[in-house]
Design an enzyme around this catalytic site. Sequence first.
Site, short mmCIF file in Angstrom:
data_model
loop_
_atom_site.label_atom_id
_atom_site.label_comp_id
_atom_site.label_asym_id
_atom_site.label_seq_id
_atom_site.Cartn_x
_atom_site.Cartn_y
_atom_site.Cartn_z
N GLY A 2 0.83 -1.19 0.00
CA GLY A 2 0.00 0.00 0.00
C GLY A 2 0.86 1.24 0.00
CB CYS A 3 0.23 4.70 -1.16
SG CYS A 3 -1.39 5.02 -0.42
CE1 TYR A 4 -1.54 8.12 3.74
CE2 TYR A 4 -3.32 6.56 3.42
CZ TYR A 4 -2.87 7.86 3.47
OH TYR A 4 -3.74 8.90 3.27
#
Length: 340
Positions: free
Chosen positions: A145-147
Site C-alpha cells: 500500500g502507499c502509506y
Amino acid sequence: MGLSVGIYGGSGYVGVELVRLLAGHPEVGSLAVASRGHAGRRIGEVYPQVAVGGEYLDPSEVDVSSLDVAFVAYGHGESAEAVRGLLEGGVRLVVDLSADFRLPDVRVYEEWYGEHPAPELLGEAHYGLPEVFGALEGRLVANPGCYPTAAILALAPVVRRMGGEVRSVTINALSGVSGAGAKPSARTHFVSVNESVSPYGVSGGEPRHRHTPEIEIMLRRLGEAPPVTFVPHLLPISRGELETITVEAGELPGAEEVLGWYREDYGGWRFVEAREEVPHISHVANTNRARLSAAVDRRAGKLLLFAAVDNLLKGAAGEAVQNMNLALGYPEDLGLEHLR
C-alpha cells in the site's frame, strides 16, 4: 518480441499510471488493457493526457495464455479472484496492487477486510517492497500500500537496530485525493476537500485504517516492534503523500545517525534517498522516489521520521513496475529512469 503484458483495472488512477509506464517500457512488446467500465472505448478518449493508442478490452477478451506478466489493479476481494485465474492460466508473473496478498495470515485479513477469496495463495505471495525485503523469487508479488511503503521505508532501519527499545510509533500521514481512488464519493467531492484537511479511517472513536496491520506485520519481520497508531488525512491536492512518524524509545539516536542508517540500508537502491532537509510532497510528486529525513526532539524524548512519496508511483504503479523489473532480472529502474 518483448513481453506480453496485461493490465486489469486499467482505467483507475493507478491503472492508467501503469498504462503510461508500461507503454514506454523497453522490454514490453504488447499491452492488453482491461476495464469493465470502459471496454470498447479508446484509452486516449478516457484519459486524453495519456498518449497511448488502442482500446480498453473487457477482461474476458484478454488472451490469458499469451501473457507473460499481468498487473491487477482491482479492489480487495475482486483482485484475488482475478489473480487465481491468471496463475492457473499460466501467467509467468502476477503483480497484485490490492490488499489481498499483503497480509500473510488469513485471520488478520478477515478481521480487517472480510472473507479471503483465495487463501491458498497467501503463502506464495512476496511482499513487494524490494529495498527492505528483496526481489521476488516466485510468481506472485503483493505490491505494498502507499502509506505502508513510506512508513516501512522510514521505520525499517530503526526497527532493525533499535528493536525492543522502541516503545511506541505514531504515524501522522497526509495524502492527495487520488489515494481515495477514481470512483467519486461525497468525501472526495471537490466541495468536500477544497480548502480543508480531514482525518479518516477513524471509526467508533478508534483509528481503524486497514493499512495499520500491514505496517505492523512487516515491521515485526524485521525486529521487535510495538503496535502502531496510524491516522491518515486527506489533502486538497491531486497526488503525493507525506508522513511524520513519532517514535518513543529508551535511548534516542541522533538525527545524523539515523540518516546514516538510511544511507547504509538504501545506498545501493535507485529510488530511496535520505537528506537532512525535511521532505516536501513537491519533492517527490510525479517521481518514483521516496525521500526520507529525521530529527530528534530531546526535550520531549522523541525521534521524528519523515517520509514522502508519490502515492500513485512509488506508492503503487511505479513500485509495481520496479517489482516486475527485479523479478525478471532487469535493472530496477528500467523504464523508470525518467522518474528518479
